[in-house]
Design a protein around this motif. Structure first.
Motif, PDB file in Angstrom:
ATOM      1  N   GLN A 164       0.729  -1.134  -0.069  1.00 47.38           N
ATOM      2  CA  GLN A 164       0.057  -0.165   0.085  1.00 47.38           C
ATOM      3  C   GLN A 164       0.919   1.151  -0.139  1.00 47.38           C
ATOM      4  N   ALA A 165       0.251   2.400  -0.072  1.00 47.66           N
ATOM      5  CA  ALA A 165       0.783   3.645  -0.223  1.00 47.66           C
ATOM      6  C   ALA A 165       1.104   3.884   1.246  1.00 47.66           C
ATOM      7  N   ALA A 166       2.463   4.586   1.387  1.00 50.32           N
ATOM      8  CA  ALA A 166       2.563   5.157   2.715  1.00 50.32           C
ATOM      9  C   ALA A 166       1.383   6.200   3.164  1.00 50.32           C
ATOM     10  N   ILE A 167       1.392   6.380   4.582  1.00 50.44           N
ATOM     11  CA  ILE A 167       0.313   7.156   5.013  1.00 50.44           C
ATOM     12  C   ILE A 167       1.297   8.242   6.082  1.00 50.44           C
ATOM     13  N   HIS A 168       1.139   9.606   5.807  1.00 49.44           N
ATOM     14  CA  HIS A 168       1.583  10.351   6.820  1.00 49.44           C
ATOM     15  C   HIS A 168       0.246  10.510   7.757  1.00 49.44           C
ATOM     16  N   GLY A 169       0.317  10.291   8.805  1.00 50.37           N
ATOM     17  CA  GLY A 169      -1.020  10.318   9.972  1.00 50.37           C
ATOM     18  C   GLY A 169      -0.736  11.018  11.306  1.00 50.37           C
ATOM     19  N   LEU A 170      -0.623   9.982  12.263  1.00 52.05           N
ATOM     20  CA  LEU A 170      -0.390  10.674  13.609  1.00 52.05           C
ATOM     21  C   LEU A 170       0.697  11.388  13.740  1.00 52.05           C
ATOM     22  N   LEU A 171       0.689  12.517  14.060  1.00 54.50           N
ATOM     23  CA  LEU A 171       1.769  13.543  14.188  1.00 54.50           C
ATOM     24  C   LEU A 171       3.326  13.139  15.015  1.00 54.50           C
ATOM     25  N   PRO A 172       2.650  12.446  16.223  1.00 51.86           N
ATOM     26  CA  PRO A 172       3.590  12.029  17.153  1.00 51.86           C
ATOM     27  C   PRO A 172       4.471  10.566  16.881  1.00 51.86           C
ATOM     28  N   PHE A 173       3.994  10.027  15.862  1.00 47.59           N
ATOM     29  CA  PHE A 173       4.900   8.928  15.257  1.00 47.59           C
ATOM     30  C   PHE A 173       5.553   9.246  14.089  1.00 47.59           C
ATOM     31  N   ARG A 174       5.502  10.714  13.730  1.00 44.68           N
ATOM     32  CA  ARG A 174       6.494  10.965  12.546  1.00 44.68           C
ATOM     33  C   ARG A 174       7.727  11.628  13.119  1.00 44.68           C
TER      34      ARG A 174
ATOM     35  N   ASN B 270      -4.782  13.884   9.928  1.00 42.75           N
ATOM     36  CA  ASN B 270      -5.291  14.165   8.540  1.00 42.75           C
ATOM     37  C   ASN B 270      -4.496  12.994   8.046  1.00 42.75           C
ATOM     38  N   PHE B 271      -4.987  12.675   6.591  1.00 41.69           N
ATOM     39  CA  PHE B 271      -4.605  11.390   5.856  1.00 41.69           C
ATOM     40  C   PHE B 271      -3.762  12.053   4.626  1.00 41.69           C
ATOM     41  N   LEU B 272      -2.591  11.674   4.658  1.00 44.25           N
ATOM     42  CA  LEU B 272      -1.687  12.610   3.584  1.00 44.25           C
ATOM     43  C   LEU B 272      -0.869  11.553   3.049  1.00 44.25           C
ATOM     44  N   VAL B 273      -0.861  11.404   1.603  1.00 44.14           N
ATOM     45  CA  VAL B 273      -0.127  10.465   0.869  1.00 44.14           C
ATOM     46  C   VAL B 273       1.022  10.949   0.314  1.00 44.14           C
ATOM     47  N   PRO B 274       2.505  10.628   0.605  1.00 43.54           N
ATOM     48  CA  PRO B 274       3.595  11.011  -0.324  1.00 43.54           C
ATOM     49  C   PRO B 274       3.731  10.516  -1.574  1.00 43.54           C
ATOM     50  N   ALA B 275       4.129  11.473  -2.534  1.00 41.30           N
ATOM     51  CA  ALA B 275       4.615  10.864  -3.840  1.00 41.30           C
ATOM     52  C   ALA B 275       5.594  10.325  -3.746  1.00 41.30           C
ATOM     53  N   ALA B 276       6.060   9.302  -5.022  1.00 39.90           N
ATOM     54  CA  ALA B 276       7.327   8.535  -4.981  1.00 39.90           C
ATOM     55  C   ALA B 276       8.580   9.399  -4.987  1.00 39.90           C
ATOM     56  N   PRO B 277       9.661   8.845  -4.264  1.00 45.27           N
ATOM     57  CA  PRO B 277      10.748   9.444  -4.293  1.00 45.27           C
ATOM     58  C   PRO B 277      11.640   9.403  -5.853  1.00 45.27           C
ATOM     59  N   ARG B 278      12.996   9.721  -5.708  1.00 49.32           N
ATOM     60  CA  ARG B 278      13.714   9.717  -7.036  1.00 49.32           C
ATOM     61  C   ARG B 278      13.997   8.140  -7.217  1.00 49.32           C
ATOM     62  N   THR B 279      13.707   7.792  -8.496  1.00 51.05           N
ATOM     63  CA  THR B 279      13.923   6.510  -9.039  1.00 51.05           C
ATOM     64  C   THR B 279      14.990   6.582 -10.054  1.00 51.05           C
ATOM     65  N   TYR B 280      15.719   5.721 -10.374  1.00 54.56           N
ATOM     66  CA  TYR B 280      16.581   5.523 -11.411  1.00 54.56           C
ATOM     67  C   TYR B 280      16.837   4.253 -11.836  1.00 54.56           C
ATOM     68  N   GLY B 281      17.629   4.124 -12.865  1.00 53.24           N
ATOM     69  CA  GLY B 281      17.830   2.495 -13.509  1.00 53.24           C
ATOM     70  C   GLY B 281      18.167   2.762 -15.105  1.00 53.24           C
ATOM     71  N   GLY B 282      18.378   1.561 -15.474  1.00 52.76           N
ATOM     72  CA  GLY B 282      18.742   1.298 -16.844  1.00 52.76           C
ATOM     73  C   GLY B 282      18.167   0.049 -17.543  1.00 52.76           C
ATOM     74  N   SER B 283      18.311  -0.036 -18.967  1.00 59.49           N
ATOM     75  CA  SER B 283      17.553  -1.154 -19.484  1.00 59.49           C
ATOM     76  C   SER B 283      18.429  -1.329 -20.712  1.00 59.49           C
ATOM     77  N   VAL B 284      18.085  -2.494 -21.429  1.00 58.58           N
ATOM     78  CA  VAL B 284      18.688  -3.010 -22.591  1.00 58.58           C
ATOM     79  C   VAL B 284      17.410  -3.591 -23.349  1.00 58.58           C
ATOM     80  N   ARG B 285      17.454  -3.057 -24.658  1.00 57.36           N
ATOM     81  CA  ARG B 285      16.250  -3.535 -25.582  1.00 57.36           C
ATOM     82  C   ARG B 285      16.815  -3.949 -26.719  1.00 57.36           C
ATOM     83  N   VAL B 286      16.335  -5.172 -27.389  1.00 61.70           N
ATOM     84  CA  VAL B 286      16.797  -5.689 -28.720  1.00 61.70           C
ATOM     85  C   VAL B 286      15.714  -5.629 -29.478  1.00 61.70           C
ATOM     86  N   ALA B 287      15.752  -5.298 -30.835  1.00 61.81           N
ATOM     87  CA  ALA B 287      14.631  -5.401 -31.697  1.00 61.81           C
ATOM     88  C   ALA B 287      14.933  -6.533 -32.728  1.00 61.81           C
ATOM     89  N   PHE B 288      13.999  -7.096 -33.072  1.00 64.22           N
ATOM     90  CA  PHE B 288      13.926  -8.411 -34.318  1.00 64.22           C
ATOM     91  C   PHE B 288      13.322  -8.266 -35.409  1.00 64.22           C
TER      92      PHE B 288
END
Length: 772
Positions: free
Chosen positions: A291-301, A754-772
């Motif tokens: 599930q998406a993370a929730i920022h909720g009860l402030l004492p536990f943040r 209140n119920f708050l949903v953080p957006a995604a952090p930085r993501t990075y990577g690479g891929s290789v694609r071969v065509a036929f």
């Protein structure tokens, strides 16, 4: 059925090698129509030709000329000749901008926002300020119609799809009440898959790895068994990655993980290369990320970073979607064609949501729904010298069966946990007839007239809910029936046989009037009026009392728009539009004492603004893209929780949005080359609630928390092509901006956060694609 579909598609996954192919329109003889770029680009978005493309020279020419072909008016047209504000995003652009899921589309389309309380599951699309606002129940129809190959997807659960092997995505801004029909008050999004071309054999395979131990594989194959007559395309997509939000709770599951598997097969038959063209499609997919993370009860943040949570019960977002469709097109003559699209789709969701962001059991929800749908559309297209006409009929049926559980800590007293269980079945049937014609008053001036009449018949059945004692995941002891019960929770004795039912119906006339003029140089100017309609709805959030289960009036939009688009100096493609909406009866949630949740209509809102999109191809090695939107959307008449909210902004409607990008080819030798594509997307402040910063009197609301300030996010991709191989690297949210994607008022319902949903952090990577 769904297991068989998924199994059959994935059985070929070991050799799936798809490639670029022309998207097929409703025209049964697409070979006679203008040929679109195999990776159809937006008029304004960067687009590079797939390395595996069978005809790169032709495709480069199409992309460079700006002759981008779309089917927004149920026939093939250049995007520059369609008098509608539309963005067409090609398959390569989706990759260039890091758009791998429908929830990421806002990075490429002006005045589009995408949000969800569940991460990428069940996304809420907001287009020009029109959205589901603060409504979150799975039974509600999106005011932005979502389609795959012209098939309407009724369930919002099915909207959170991974994007793979697509020809393009068409985003139509503004009401589409004539050709697309109901539930398009804000616009329509049509995902168009690649289909067999009936010419040759080719394919591709791609594998990649990114941070958070994310593995990605995508592949497919297209084979022509009989040239010009019989072809098959099979494609698949797989993503698996660890949670992107760290959970510091000992032994706890990280949030926002990915685990997606999808497959699709399309068989195309054109007997004897004749007038009959048939496409059979089956697809299946499942998702079971956390599930998406929730920022909720402030004492536990306290002491936590933005991309961390402390949650004892991170659950799984488990969804399935599957279906089959057949598209039959027959050309009676070069002027008259017939198209039938029949579809059967289904799926389910099981979302286990810890909704407090703490190691305590304050609020834990299990959202469970099963959905089924059937639709049939039949239409005729007439293509005369001065008159272009499309007309036909539509029937749609969908059913949602919901079983939700709301566990609330100390619901019944200190140390005594409990909650609510809710069940209902919703059936919706829709019938419509429609027609739209373009008539050339002169060689340059065209009048468009269209109308659609819709009959909607809806049922709420087998509704019941009860208050229970018990812990999360434990035995439930029913204490009191809450549905049906006209009073507040706990005032009606438990009756396991009690049921609640309700009927609702609407009829609606929607339509379009437009006048467009094409200048000698090709510039198109237009003015239009459109009327949109979103069907009336049942309150799927009514479980504490049947007093809150109602059927409310449909939304209606009267939209006025002027626009211009064209290609200039052989290198600049430009489009701009201005609009004004008279928006009535937006469907929003209102929590009243009890607490009892009501679905109500916002009587009146006003929306106006504009957009501009541009693509400048300076040279074969350098292309700039830019888009911007201005939006003023305010309530003219709205009262929630006894509080006057006139003048407040509509939720998920930033005043300014902007996107920009560059495609820079550092070297190119034939089909070999290195292209670097940075892009940026900017959004000004947006509110998550109709209350904006206003707090209802006598409540614990702190609505100033429910907003996201202005921000910009940068993405970067680089692609090196050597012969049949393409090596890609990417970074999304390169600067690791910390933003919220969604917020919901829980303080007003009696919770201390209140119920708050953080957006995604930085993501990075690479891929290789071969065509036929």
């Amino acid at each position: 059925m769904k297991a068989k579909i998924i199994g059959a598609l994935l059985a070929g996954g070991a050799f799936i090698l798809p490639s670029a192919a022309l998207a097929q329109s409703s025209d049964p003889r697409p070979a006679t129509a203008p040929t679109p770029d195999a990776t159809v680009a937006s008029a304004t978005a960067p687009e590079t030709v797939d390395a595996q493309s069978a005809t790169p020279v032709a495709q480069d020419s199409a992309a460079d000329s700006g002759d981008i072909v779309v089917t927004a008016q149920r026939r093939e047209q250049s995007i520059l000749t369609v008098p509608i504000a539309i963005s067409a995003i090609g398959g390569n652009t989706l990759t260039t901008k890091g758009i791998t899921n429908s929830a990421n589309l806002a990075a490429a389309v002006p005045n589009l926002q995408v949000s969800s309380p569940y991460g990428s599951t069940q996304p809420n699309f907001s287009l020009r300020g029109i959205s589901v606002a603060n409504e979150y129940n799975s039974n509600q129809a999106s005011p932005i119609g979502v389609y795959i190959d012209d098939v309407y997807l009724a369930s919002r659960t099915a909207h959170g799809m991974g994007l793979f092997d697509l020809d393009r995505v068409e985003v139509l801004r503004g009401p589409q009440g004539t050709l697309f029909g109901r539930n398009t008050t804000g616009g329509a999004i049509n995902f168009i898959t690649k289909a067999p071309t009936l010419n040759g054999n080719e394919g591709y395979a791609e594998g990649g790895f990114g941070n958070f131990n994310t593995y990605v594989a995508q592949a497919g194959i297209e084979t022509t068994m009989v040239e010009d007559q019989l072809g098959l395309r099979i494609s698949g997509n797989y993503t698996k990655g660890d949670g992107q939000i760290e959970n510091v709770y000992p032994g706890g599951r990280d949030a926002n993980s990915q685990n997606t598997l999808q497959g699709r097969a399309i068989l195309r038959i054109r007997p004897n290369n004749g007038p009959l063209d048939i496409k059979l499609k089956v697809y299946g997919g499942r998702d079971k990320g956390s599930q998406a993370a929730i920022h909720g009860l402030l004492p536990f943040r306290q002491g936590l970073g933005f991309f961390q949570t402390n949650e004892n019960r991170i659950g799984l977002n488990q969804t399935e979607a599957y279906g089959a469709s057949v598209t039959i097109a027959y050309e009676f003559s070069p002027r008259l064609t017939f198209t039938s699209i029949t579809s059967r789709d289904g799926g389910k969701q099981n979302l286990q949501q810890a909704a407090d962001g703490s190691p305590l059991d304050v609020l834990d929800i299990n959202w469970r729904s099963n959905f089924q749908q059937f639709s049939e559309e039949a239409r005729f297209n007439y293509n005369g010298d001065k008159l272009k006409l499309v007309g036909g009929g539509f029937y749609g049926y969908d059913r949602v069966v919901t079983d939700n559980t709301f566990n609330i800590g100390q619901a019944l007293g200190p140390t005594v946990n409990g909650g609510f269980f809710q069940h209902y079945r919703q059936n919706r049937r829709s019938y419509a007839v429609f027609a739209q014609g373009d008539y050339d008053l002169t060689s340059r001036l065209t009048l468009t007239l269209g109308a659609r009449y819709t009959w909607d018949r809806n049922q709420y059945r087998d509704g019941y809910a009860y208050l229970f004692a018990g812990d999360v995941g434990g035995t439930q002891l029913p204490l009191a029936t809450t549905v049906p019960c006209p009073g507040v929770a706990g005032t009606c004795a438990y009756n396991p046989a009690a049921r609640y039912a309700l009927d609702g119906k609407n009829n609606a006339l929607t339509g379009r009037v437009a006048l467009s003029y094409t200048f000698e140089g090709g510039t198109l100017v237009y003015a239009s009026y459109n009327r949109g309609y979103r069907s009336g709805a049942f309150n799927g959030g009514g479980y504490t009392s049947s007093a809150g289960i109602n059927y409310i009036a449909p939304e209606r939009v009267n939209a006025y728009e002027v626009g211009v688009k064209g290609r200039y100096f052989g290198m600049l493609t430009l489009s701009a539009a201005g609009f004004y909406y008279d928006y009535n009866n937006q469907q929003v949630q209102d929590t009243r004492p009890g607490p009892v949740s009501f679905l109500v209509n916002a009587p009146k809102a006003e929306v106006y603004g504009g957009e501009v999109e541009a693509r400048l191809r300076v040279s074969p090695a350098l292309t700039f893209t830019a888009a911007g939107g201005y939006l003023h959307s305010t309530y003219k008449d709205l009262t929630l929780q006894g509080t006057n909210l006139d003048g407040n902004d509509l939720p998920f409607a930033p005043r300014f949005t902007a996107q920009g990008g560059v495609d820079l080819t550092l070297f190119k030798n034939g089909t070999n080359g290195l292209t670097v594509s940075p892009s940026v997307a900017y959004f000004s402040r947006q509110y998550f609630s109709p209350f904006n910063d206003v707090n209802a009197a006598g409540t614990g609301q702190l609505n100033s928390e429910l907003k996201q300030g202005s921000f910009a996010k940068v993405n970067l991709t680089a692609a090196l092509t050597i012969d049949r191989f393409t090596f890609k690297a990417f970074a999304n949210n390169l600067l690791d901006r910390k933003t919220y994607a969604y917020g919901l008022d829980l303080r007003g319902a009696g919770f201390p956060y209140n119920f708050l949903v953080p957006a995604a952090p930085r993501t990075y990577g690479g891929s290789v694609r071969v065509a036929f």
